[in-house]
Design a protein around this motif. Structure first.
Motif, PDB file in Angstrom:
ATOM      1  N   VAL A 167      -7.198  -6.253  -7.948  1.00 26.40           N
ATOM      2  CA  VAL A 167      -6.436  -6.518  -6.727  1.00 26.40           C
ATOM      3  C   VAL A 167      -7.324  -7.122  -5.642  1.00 26.40           C
ATOM      4  O   VAL A 167      -6.938  -8.062  -4.946  1.00 26.40           O
ATOM      5  CB  VAL A 167      -5.757  -5.227  -6.210  1.00 26.40           C
ATOM      6  CG1 VAL A 167      -5.003  -5.506  -4.929  1.00 26.40           C
ATOM      7  CG2 VAL A 167      -4.832  -4.666  -7.263  1.00 26.40           C
ATOM      8  N   THR A 168      -8.555  -6.596  -5.518  1.00 20.02           N
ATOM      9  CA  THR A 168      -9.461  -7.099  -4.481  1.00 20.02           C
ATOM     10  C   THR A 168      -9.744  -8.583  -4.683  1.00 20.02           C
ATOM     11  O   THR A 168      -9.682  -9.375  -3.738  1.00 20.02           O
ATOM     12  CB  THR A 168     -10.781  -6.313  -4.501  1.00 20.02           C
ATOM     13  OG1 THR A 168     -10.470  -4.924  -4.569  1.00 20.02           O
ATOM     14  CG2 THR A 168     -11.592  -6.581  -3.271  1.00 20.02           C
ATOM     15  N   THR A 169     -10.024  -8.963  -5.926  1.00 21.53           N
ATOM     16  CA  THR A 169     -10.290 -10.375  -6.220  1.00 21.53           C
ATOM     17  C   THR A 169      -9.077 -11.229  -5.878  1.00 21.53           C
ATOM     18  O   THR A 169      -9.195 -12.296  -5.271  1.00 21.53           O
ATOM     19  CB  THR A 169     -10.608 -10.545  -7.718  1.00 21.53           C
ATOM     20  OG1 THR A 169     -11.428  -9.471  -8.138  1.00 21.53           O
ATOM     21  CG2 THR A 169     -11.302 -11.847  -7.975  1.00 21.53           C
ATOM     22  N   MET A 170      -7.908 -10.738  -6.265  1.00 21.03           N
ATOM     23  CA  MET A 170      -6.680 -11.507  -6.031  1.00 21.03           C
ATOM     24  C   MET A 170      -6.440 -11.696  -4.534  1.00 21.03           C
ATOM     25  O   MET A 170      -6.125 -12.806  -4.088  1.00 21.03           O
ATOM     26  CB  MET A 170      -5.502 -10.774  -6.664  1.00 21.03           C
ATOM     27  CG  MET A 170      -4.213 -11.562  -6.626  1.00 21.03           C
ATOM     28  SD  MET A 170      -4.301 -12.973  -7.767  1.00 21.03           S
ATOM     29  CE  MET A 170      -2.762 -13.777  -7.398  1.00 21.03           C
ATOM     30  N   THR A 171      -6.602 -10.617  -3.755  1.00 19.47           N
ATOM     31  CA  THR A 171      -6.368 -10.767  -2.317  1.00 19.47           C
ATOM     32  C   THR A 171      -7.363 -11.761  -1.721  1.00 19.47           C
ATOM     33  O   THR A 171      -7.023 -12.531  -0.835  1.00 19.47           O
ATOM     34  CB  THR A 171      -6.498  -9.426  -1.563  1.00 19.47           C
ATOM     35  OG1 THR A 171      -7.749  -8.840  -1.887  1.00 19.47           O
ATOM     36  CG2 THR A 171      -5.384  -8.481  -1.932  1.00 19.47           C
ATOM     37  N   PHE A 172      -8.578 -11.764  -2.253  1.00 22.06           N
ATOM     38  CA  PHE A 172      -9.554 -12.730  -1.760  1.00 22.06           C
ATOM     39  C   PHE A 172      -9.109 -14.161  -2.073  1.00 22.06           C
ATOM     40  O   PHE A 172      -9.217 -15.059  -1.230  1.00 22.06           O
ATOM     41  CB  PHE A 172     -10.934 -12.433  -2.362  1.00 22.06           C
ATOM     42  CG  PHE A 172     -12.006 -13.359  -1.856  1.00 22.06           C
ATOM     43  CD1 PHE A 172     -12.328 -13.387  -0.509  1.00 22.06           C
ATOM     44  CD2 PHE A 172     -12.670 -14.212  -2.722  1.00 22.06           C
ATOM     45  CE1 PHE A 172     -13.306 -14.251  -0.034  1.00 22.06           C
ATOM     46  CE2 PHE A 172     -13.645 -15.077  -2.254  1.00 22.06           C
ATOM     47  CZ  PHE A 172     -13.962 -15.095  -0.908  1.00 22.06           C
TER      48      PHE A 172
ATOM     49  N   THR B 278       0.863  -1.180   0.000  1.00 24.67           N
ATOM     50  CA  THR B 278       0.000   0.000   0.000  1.00 24.67           C
ATOM     51  C   THR B 278       0.900   1.231   0.000  1.00 24.67           C
ATOM     52  O   THR B 278       2.039   1.139   0.445  1.00 24.67           O
ATOM     53  CB  THR B 278      -0.885   0.034   1.248  1.00 24.67           C
ATOM     54  OG1 THR B 278      -0.033  -0.018   2.385  1.00 24.67           O
ATOM     55  CG2 THR B 278      -1.857  -1.115   1.271  1.00 24.67           C
ATOM     56  N   PRO B 279       0.457   2.406  -0.410  1.00 28.36           N
ATOM     57  CA  PRO B 279      -0.866   2.702  -0.966  1.00 28.36           C
ATOM     58  C   PRO B 279      -0.994   2.378  -2.446  1.00 28.36           C
ATOM     59  O   PRO B 279      -2.042   2.617  -3.026  1.00 28.36           O
ATOM     60  CB  PRO B 279      -0.986   4.206  -0.735  1.00 28.36           C
ATOM     61  CG  PRO B 279       0.407   4.718  -0.749  1.00 28.36           C
ATOM     62  CD  PRO B 279       1.273   3.625  -0.250  1.00 28.36           C
ATOM     63  N   TYR B 280       0.084   1.825  -3.062  1.00 22.02           N
ATOM     64  CA  TYR B 280      -0.063   1.524  -4.479  1.00 22.02           C
ATOM     65  C   TYR B 280      -1.200   0.536  -4.707  1.00 22.02           C
ATOM     66  O   TYR B 280      -2.047   0.739  -5.580  1.00 22.02           O
ATOM     67  CB  TYR B 280       1.251   0.960  -5.053  1.00 22.02           C
ATOM     68  CG  TYR B 280       1.176   0.788  -6.544  1.00 22.02           C
ATOM     69  CD1 TYR B 280       1.321   1.896  -7.375  1.00 22.02           C
ATOM     70  CD2 TYR B 280       0.897  -0.442  -7.123  1.00 22.02           C
ATOM     71  CE1 TYR B 280       1.193   1.772  -8.748  1.00 22.02           C
ATOM     72  CE2 TYR B 280       0.770  -0.573  -8.491  1.00 22.02           C
ATOM     73  CZ  TYR B 280       0.930   0.534  -9.295  1.00 22.02           C
ATOM     74  OH  TYR B 280       0.800   0.419 -10.649  1.00 22.02           O
ATOM     75  N   SER B 281      -1.226  -0.540  -3.884  1.00 20.41           N
ATOM     76  CA  SER B 281      -2.219  -1.589  -4.109  1.00 20.41           C
ATOM     77  C   SER B 281      -3.634  -1.096  -3.823  1.00 20.41           C
ATOM     78  O   SER B 281      -4.596  -1.629  -4.370  1.00 20.41           O
ATOM     79  CB  SER B 281      -1.917  -2.800  -3.233  1.00 20.41           C
ATOM     80  OG  SER B 281      -1.965  -2.431  -1.883  1.00 20.41           O
TER      81      SER B 281
ATOM     82  N   LEU C 272      -4.528  -8.991   4.220  1.00 20.11           N
ATOM     83  CA  LEU C 272      -5.068  -8.875   2.868  1.00 20.11           C
ATOM     84  C   LEU C 272      -6.538  -8.477   2.914  1.00 20.11           C
ATOM     85  O   LEU C 272      -7.020  -7.727   2.065  1.00 20.11           O
ATOM     86  CB  LEU C 272      -4.883 -10.188   2.108  1.00 20.11           C
ATOM     87  CG  LEU C 272      -3.416 -10.513   1.804  1.00 20.11           C
ATOM     88  CD1 LEU C 272      -3.304 -11.809   1.033  1.00 20.11           C
ATOM     89  CD2 LEU C 272      -2.755  -9.388   1.026  1.00 20.11           C
ATOM     90  N   ALA C 273      -7.251  -8.962   3.949  1.00 20.09           N
ATOM     91  CA  ALA C 273      -8.641  -8.529   4.106  1.00 20.09           C
ATOM     92  C   ALA C 273      -8.683  -7.021   4.312  1.00 20.09           C
ATOM     93  O   ALA C 273      -9.560  -6.333   3.787  1.00 20.09           O
ATOM     94  CB  ALA C 273      -9.280  -9.253   5.289  1.00 20.09           C
ATOM     95  N   LEU C 274      -7.703  -6.497   5.058  1.00 20.06           N
ATOM     96  CA  LEU C 274      -7.658  -5.049   5.290  1.00 20.06           C
ATOM     97  C   LEU C 274      -7.379  -4.294   3.986  1.00 20.06           C
ATOM     98  O   LEU C 274      -7.960  -3.239   3.744  1.00 20.06           O
ATOM     99  CB  LEU C 274      -6.581  -4.708   6.323  1.00 20.06           C
ATOM    100  CG  LEU C 274      -6.938  -5.029   7.776  1.00 20.06           C
ATOM    101  CD1 LEU C 274      -5.745  -4.795   8.685  1.00 20.06           C
ATOM    102  CD2 LEU C 274      -8.122  -4.212   8.240  1.00 20.06           C
ATOM    103  N   VAL C 275      -6.503  -4.860   3.145  1.00 20.64           N
ATOM    104  CA  VAL C 275      -6.245  -4.213   1.850  1.00 20.64           C
ATOM    105  C   VAL C 275      -7.526  -4.176   1.027  1.00 20.64           C
ATOM    106  O   VAL C 275      -7.875  -3.154   0.422  1.00 20.64           O
ATOM    107  CB  VAL C 275      -5.130  -4.948   1.075  1.00 20.64           C
ATOM    108  CG1 VAL C 275      -5.011  -4.406  -0.339  1.00 20.64           C
ATOM    109  CG2 VAL C 275      -3.809  -4.787   1.789  1.00 20.64           C
ATOM    110  N   ALA C 276      -8.254  -5.300   1.045  1.00 23.82           N
ATOM    111  CA  ALA C 276      -9.515  -5.346   0.302  1.00 23.82           C
ATOM    112  C   ALA C 276     -10.493  -4.301   0.850  1.00 23.82           C
ATOM    113  O   ALA C 276     -11.146  -3.572   0.098  1.00 23.82           O
ATOM    114  CB  ALA C 276     -10.121  -6.744   0.386  1.00 23.82           C
ATOM    115  N   MET C 277     -10.568  -4.196   2.200  1.00 25.93           N
ATOM    116  CA  MET C 277     -11.448  -3.203   2.829  1.00 25.93           C
ATOM    117  C   MET C 277     -11.004  -1.789   2.460  1.00 25.93           C
ATOM    118  O   MET C 277     -11.812  -0.892   2.263  1.00 25.93           O
ATOM    119  CB  MET C 277     -11.406  -3.357   4.352  1.00 25.93           C
ATOM    120  CG  MET C 277     -12.101  -4.586   4.856  1.00 25.93           C
ATOM    121  SD  MET C 277     -13.847  -4.509   4.460  1.00 25.93           S
ATOM    122  CE  MET C 277     -14.161  -6.165   3.962  1.00 25.93           C
ATOM    123  N   GLU C 278      -9.702  -1.626   2.393  1.00 24.19           N
ATOM    124  CA  GLU C 278      -9.138  -0.327   2.014  1.00 24.19           C
ATOM    125  C   GLU C 278      -9.653   0.068   0.629  1.00 24.19           C
ATOM    126  O   GLU C 278     -10.009   1.214   0.374  1.00 24.19           O
ATOM    127  CB  GLU C 278      -7.610  -0.449   2.009  1.00 24.19           C
ATOM    128  CG  GLU C 278      -6.864   0.846   1.955  1.00 24.19           C
ATOM    129  CD  GLU C 278      -6.547   1.399   3.326  1.00 24.19           C
ATOM    130  OE1 GLU C 278      -6.404   0.626   4.272  1.00 24.19           O
ATOM    131  OE2 GLU C 278      -6.461   2.633   3.436  1.00 24.19           O
TER     132      GLU C 278
END
Lengths: 219, 581, 316
Positions: B171-176, B161-164, B234-240
């Motif tokens: 990206v969200t799908t991938m982190t999931f 982050t913050p790039y991602s 990764l859940a936090l990145v998705a939430m972000e």
């Protein structure tokens, strides 16, 4: 605690082929659940770490924003969950005493208490949405005089949300156990699922006991 | 089950000798047949094979991406693909290789097959959970592949982050997807730890546990402790991305460096998830092919655990230039050097095992020697990078790229291939072409060094990683590296060719082609559906090559009972030379 | 040894670079010795103890405490030396001398900007005096970047929302390349800059000439000046001037042409559109291109924007 004598092996129809006896099956299941609970603690641990860091950075924010949370309903929910932990423990005890009917009754009460918890949670959340307290960039409430107020509520929603998901999963498990206990699957010889689901439920309870003071009781 | 008198701490049991059958009529592959029996199987051996097939597929997918990346780097500017495509390719190469291949490779594929056999168990503790792990892995893989086709990701496998949280794509799908795979990994860890604790055959005390099991045990500990933190991160990145929660976003009061702490808290131990089971494979093979007791059993076993624990305390060495406090850098650097010591101890112990052995340079051992050299280089360059001042210069350059490929490919993939060649006869019942195996090992070794040695030089010279364009000074290094990657690819294809060919045309394998003393070789090839017709009794350690083979083929005279952990067994032999009927 | 040094490491152009290099060679040469030693032992064992018959029985050697302690303690001492040494050099890199000359560095996709004490500004070129410590105070406008000068053996991440700092002292005049080493998107590998080291006097002169920042040099036509600015701000990292395909739309022939946007609307490219695209790049995104451009609000003044527009007009 339970007396799984070696005679158990012939009695149980739930004995799996790869175990030598019911003792081994019971011990393995219990150990597996304990290890899984360790991973659950670390799963929440990431969020608790984030909480600690942001609380250290913005202590005054946490005091201010905490006032928006309703301590009364939070307290009621705490009591409800502790109560449900008790009834799960009683369900296990009933199994050990071979009181098949009591297993089902206690599980049903647990399920009901969990539902009460979720209903209260639902009203808490919708009330906040109503006044504009949303997580992250959707935050639009103006009652808190702090530029980073959204951070507190992002953490609040994430942590109580994740806990809520665990409660819902627990309710699913309780319903499944209730169904099985009504079919008479559990007795003093075999109650492994009740025992390990109980362990899981205690963890869900303990996490709430941490969440409650961390969010509701700051002053 | 006790025949004679049983005193308080000494149990007398009656055993007989079970000779393995070289070519049994009924085995795990023909007792249940058909596609459905595979998809719903709870047999750890079949699940292991399904993992093996899946990771092989993803290995070639990830490898193809690597070749495209290397081909693009043939010229300093655009060679044949756009910068954005290139960025997606190196991201996916990393993500596929790490999450879909390396993490499950030895534990989930080989471990699943071998662990219960080495413990004398009929299966892992939770067979259905094991199948669930596999399907979670598969589901996560499909989500990841879907992410590739629904926009791709270009963040690098580290998702910084913050790039991602600001870039486009899936990206969200991938982190999931990675999140789901993470749960597969956790459940495998839970399963293996419980299995090792609760499913050991009578007499299999902790000091007789094969070192491969110790390796898997240490790996599982890391899996259950580290993976949940990655999952939540990764859940936090998705939430972000979905809600803009701002935990890692400086504009909202968050901190992007916090993400790096969270990420590396998992991902550094994850490096050990990938390499520690490889250590286990090395110990097994070194001992078998030198027909000698492993040197320093406890040193090797405990150093795996030491690595697992210290490995949790070194994540900050990825962040020496991130802006973290100087004091923190110092502590992390110090601990990084400490974690190097148990790894060094293993290398010395393995070498000492060869001393006065009876060494047969068969292909599995050849792969192990490839591992030795490559892993040594990888490990020692890790010492270079652990030194803060040097890391300041080398961080995020090709030096780091070369370092982790030496550890991950040179170390882990070589160990994986060694293990695959070693257990191949037990898994498939067939022998592969030994000459081809040796040639392929040579090609891989040469190709690997041609690919990655130039990268050390480039990196020291200052060539940054993840560069699409580069200055002309580096072109000759890049071209050598690219040629090396083709050689390497050829080597892997060759392995694939002769292994698959052996299934159809290979010679029939005997039950114990290497003359090993380990328990998995004391049953028939192919193994029966439930592994053991008898309950094995363990009196000797798995590396007691000074004792005759007969002492390793003991089972309870009355079969069908007797798992447990009776450390003190007195064995009365009866009915010698009875076959397994 | 010099040839070897030149093969492996870039020229050492800062006062501290040689400290890093000495440690670099110490660790590598001792590692090399260890590798050769261990491999030699293995090769010897494999030959000496090769299997001569299948019936061989090997002696039981389980462990040897003395030996094991020895090969644990000696490497431990070695790595502790490397640790302490590395930490000491690192501290030298961290502790900024008091008299350091300060320059502010701003990173954004995909340019480096430098601001000097007297208001002078440069993009893509960092001018510093020779023989004097220079301290960089760095921050990012968007994602994480990393400032890397191989010739000086220094590197530091540049993080949004906080300041990081680093320092160096380049004794000789000359040029060195600056890389971005933290992946930052499409044109990450084009995010290069140069350090230009002047003699102390030359630097003072340069600084005086460029004081006050950006205003149009008197003798330059606006389009020429626009071209200079476009180069300085690295516009050509993403926008070609010869029609070739890059991250963003080409500038060749764009003025007066019709552009179609991602939402399907169209507009004829004029002064207002270009101005808006510089100040609010994501308001209208041309179809088929990613919305990755940053705003130049506050970085380019009206006069400069006009000059760029004049320059774009000349690209037919």
């Amino acid at each position: 605690m339970a007396n799984h004598s070696s005679s158990a092996s012939e009695s149980s129809r739930f004995m799996q082929h790869h175990f030598v006896d019911a003792d081994q099956q019971f011990d393995a299941a219990k150990m597996g659940m304990w290890i899984f609970l360790v991973t659950e603690i670390l799963f929440f641990g990431g969020l608790f770490a984030a909480y600690v860091i942001y609380r250290a950075w913005y202590p005054e924010l946490f005091t201010l924003a905490s006032e928006e949370l309703n301590t009364l309903w939070g307290g009621v929910n705490t009591v409800v969950l502790i109560g449900s932990s008790l009834t799960v423990a009683m369900a296990i005890k009933s199994a050990q005493l071979n009181q098949k009917k009591n297993i089902a009754i206690n599980l049903a009460i647990t399920l009901a208490l969990a539902a009460v918890f979720m209903v209260i949670k639902y009203f808490e959340w919708t009330h906040k949405f109503h006044i504009g307290i949303f997580p992250g960039e959707f935050y639009s409430f103006e009652g808190i005089d702090h530029p980073k107020a959204n951070i507190f509520f992002s953490l609040y929603y994430l942590m109580t949300g994740l806990h809520g998901i665990h409660v819902v999963i627990g309710m699913g498990l309780m319903a499944w156990l209730l169904w099985r206990s009504l079919k008479g699957h559990f007795d003093s010889e075999y109650y492994t699922p009740v025992e390990i689901t109980g362990l899981y439920w205690h963890l869900v309870d303990i996490i709430w006991i941490f969440l409650f003071p961390l969010f509701y009781l700051i002053d | 089950m006790d025949t004679a008198e049983s005193s308080s701490n000494l149990k007398k049991i009656q055993v007989q000798r079970f000779k393995p059958d070289d070519n049994p009529d009924n085995h795990y592959l023909n007792e249940e047949t058909g596609l459905w029996s595979w998809l719903t199987t709870v047999d750890h051996k079949k699940i292991g094979i399904m993992y093996l097939a899946s990771i092989t597929f993803f290995f070639f997918v990830g490898g193809l991406m690597a070749l495209l990346v290397r081909t693009e780097l043939w010229t300093p500017a655009k060679t044949f693909i756009e910068a954005n495509t290139y960025n997606q390719l190196f991201t996916l190469h990393g993500a596929v290789m790490i999450f879909l291949f390396l993490v499950p490779s030895v534990p989930a594929a080989l471990g699943n097959f071998i662990l219960p056999l080495q413990l004398g168990a009929k299966d892992v503790a939770f067979p259905r959970l094991n199948l669930l792990s596999y399907y979670l892995y598969l589901a996560g893989s499909f989500i990841a592949i879907y992410a590739i086709f629904s926009g791709g990701i270009d963040t690098g496998w580290t998702f910084y982050t913050p790039y991602s949280s600001s870039t486009g794509g899936a990206v969200t799908t991938m982190t999931f997807g990675v999140f789901v795979i993470g749960f597969s990994s956790i459940l495998t860890g839970v399963n293996f730890i419980t299995t090792i604790h609760k499913m050991r055959a009578p007499g299999l005390s902790w000091d007789k546990l094969p070192l491969f099991c110790w390796g898997l045990y240490a790996t599982s500990v890391i899996q259950i402790l580290a993976t949940p933190v990655l999952a939540i991160t990764l859940a936090l990145v998705a939430m972000e991305r979905i809600l803009g929660i701002g935990i890692f976003d400086p504009a909202l009061g968050g901190d992007p460096v916090l993400y790096q702490h969270f990420f590396w808290f998992y991902s550094h131990p994850a490096v050990y998830i990938m390499i520690v089971p490889g250590f286990g494979v090395v110990s097994e093979i070194i001992s078998t092919f030198s027909k000698k007791h492993i040197f320093g059993y406890w040193a090797i076993a405990l150093s795996s655990l030491a690595i697992a624990f210290i490995g949790f305390l070194v994540w900050g060495h990825h962040m020496f230039v991130s802006g973290q406090a100087t004091l923190a850098s110092m502590v992390f650097s110090f601990l990084t050097f400490l974690v190097g010591i148990p790894t060094g101890i293993k290398m010395f112990n393995w070498t000492a095992t060869l001393y006065k052995g009876s060494i047969k340079l068969a292909s599995p051992l050849l792969y192990i020697f490839g591992f030795f050299f490559l892993f040594l280089v990888g490990g020692l360059t890790g010492i270079v990078l652990g030194s803060i001042a040097l890391d300041v210069h080398l961080h995020d350059t090709y030096y780091v790229v070369a370092h982790f490929h030496f550890v991950m490919v040179g170390g882990m993939v070589m160990a994986f291939l060694a293990g695959l060649h070693y257990w191949w006869p037990k898994i498939t019942g067939k022998m592969y072409n030994e000459t081809m195996a040796k040639i392929a090992c040579g090609i891989i070794f040469v190709g690997f060094n041609v690919t990655f040695l130039p990268q050390f030089v480039m990196g020291s010279q200052g060539m940054p990683r993840r560069y699409f364009n580069y200055i002309e000074q580096f072109q000759s290094f890049h071209q050598v590296s690219t040629i090396g990657s083709y050689i390497l690819g050829l080597g892997f294809l060759m392995v694939f060719y002769y292994l698959v060919k052996s299934i159809y045309r290979g010679e029939q394998a005997t039950s114990n082609p290497w003359g090993s003393r380990a328990l998995e070789w004391q049953i028939s090839t192919l193994p029966p559906l439930h592994n053991f017709h008898h309950t094995p009794v363990i009196v000797n350690g798995p590396y007691d090559y000074h004792k005759p083979m007969e002492e390793f083929q003991l089972g309870l005279a009355e079969s069908g009972n007797g798992h447990g952990h009776d450390a003190d067994l007195e064995v009365t032999k009866e009915g010698e030379d009875l076959s397994a009927e | 040894m010099d040839a070897l040094n030149d093969f492996f490491l870039p020229p050492a152009k800062s006062t501290l670079a040689s400290q890093t290099d000495t440690l670099f060679w110490f660790v590598h040469l001792s590692s090399l010795a260890l590798t050769i030693g261990l491999i030699a032992v293995i090769v010897y064992f494999v030959y000496k103890y090769r299997r001569k018959s299948e019936d061989e029985v090997t002696p039981l050697i389980t462990h040897n405490n003395k030996l094991e302690v020895t090969w644990s303690v000696i490497p431990l001492i070695l790595v502790l030396i490397v640790f302490a040494w590395g930490y000491e050099v690192f501290m030298n890199q961290r502790v900024v001398p008091d008299d350091a000359y300060e320059v502010n560095v701003t990173a954004q996709k995909w340019i480096w900007q430098f601001k000097y004490e007297n208001g002078a500004q440069t993009t893509g070129k960092l001018h510093v005096p020779a023989g004097r410590p220079v301290k960089l105070i760095m921050s990012s406008n968007d994602v994480i970047h990393s400032f890397f000068v191989p010739d000086y053996r220094i590197k530091q991440d540049v993080v949004p929302g906080r300041y990081t700092e680093m320092w160096f002292n380049a004794p000789e005049p000359g040029e060195s390349i600056i890389y971005c080493t933290e992946y930052c998107g499409t044109a990450h590998s084009d995010m290069l800059a140069n350090i230009i080291v002047h003699e102390q006097e030359d630097f003072e002169n340069w600084l005086a000439e460029n004081a006050g920042g950006a205003s149009k040099p008197d003798d330059l036509p606006p389009a020429e000046w626009g071209k200079q600015i476009a180069q300085e701000y690295a516009c050509n990292t993403c926008h070609s001037t010869d029609g070739s395909q890059m991250v963003g739309p080409t500038w060749q022939g764009t003025f007066g042409s019709e552009q179609t946007f991602a939402d399907g609307s169209t507009v004829t490219v004029d002064e207002n559109y270009i101005r808006e695209s510089i100040l609010e790049p994501n308001a209208k995104v041309v179809e088929g291109y990613p919305a990755v451009m940053n705003t130049y609000q506050g970085q380019l003044n009206d006069e400069q924007i006009n000059a760029i527009i004049e320059y774009i007009k000349t690209l037919k």
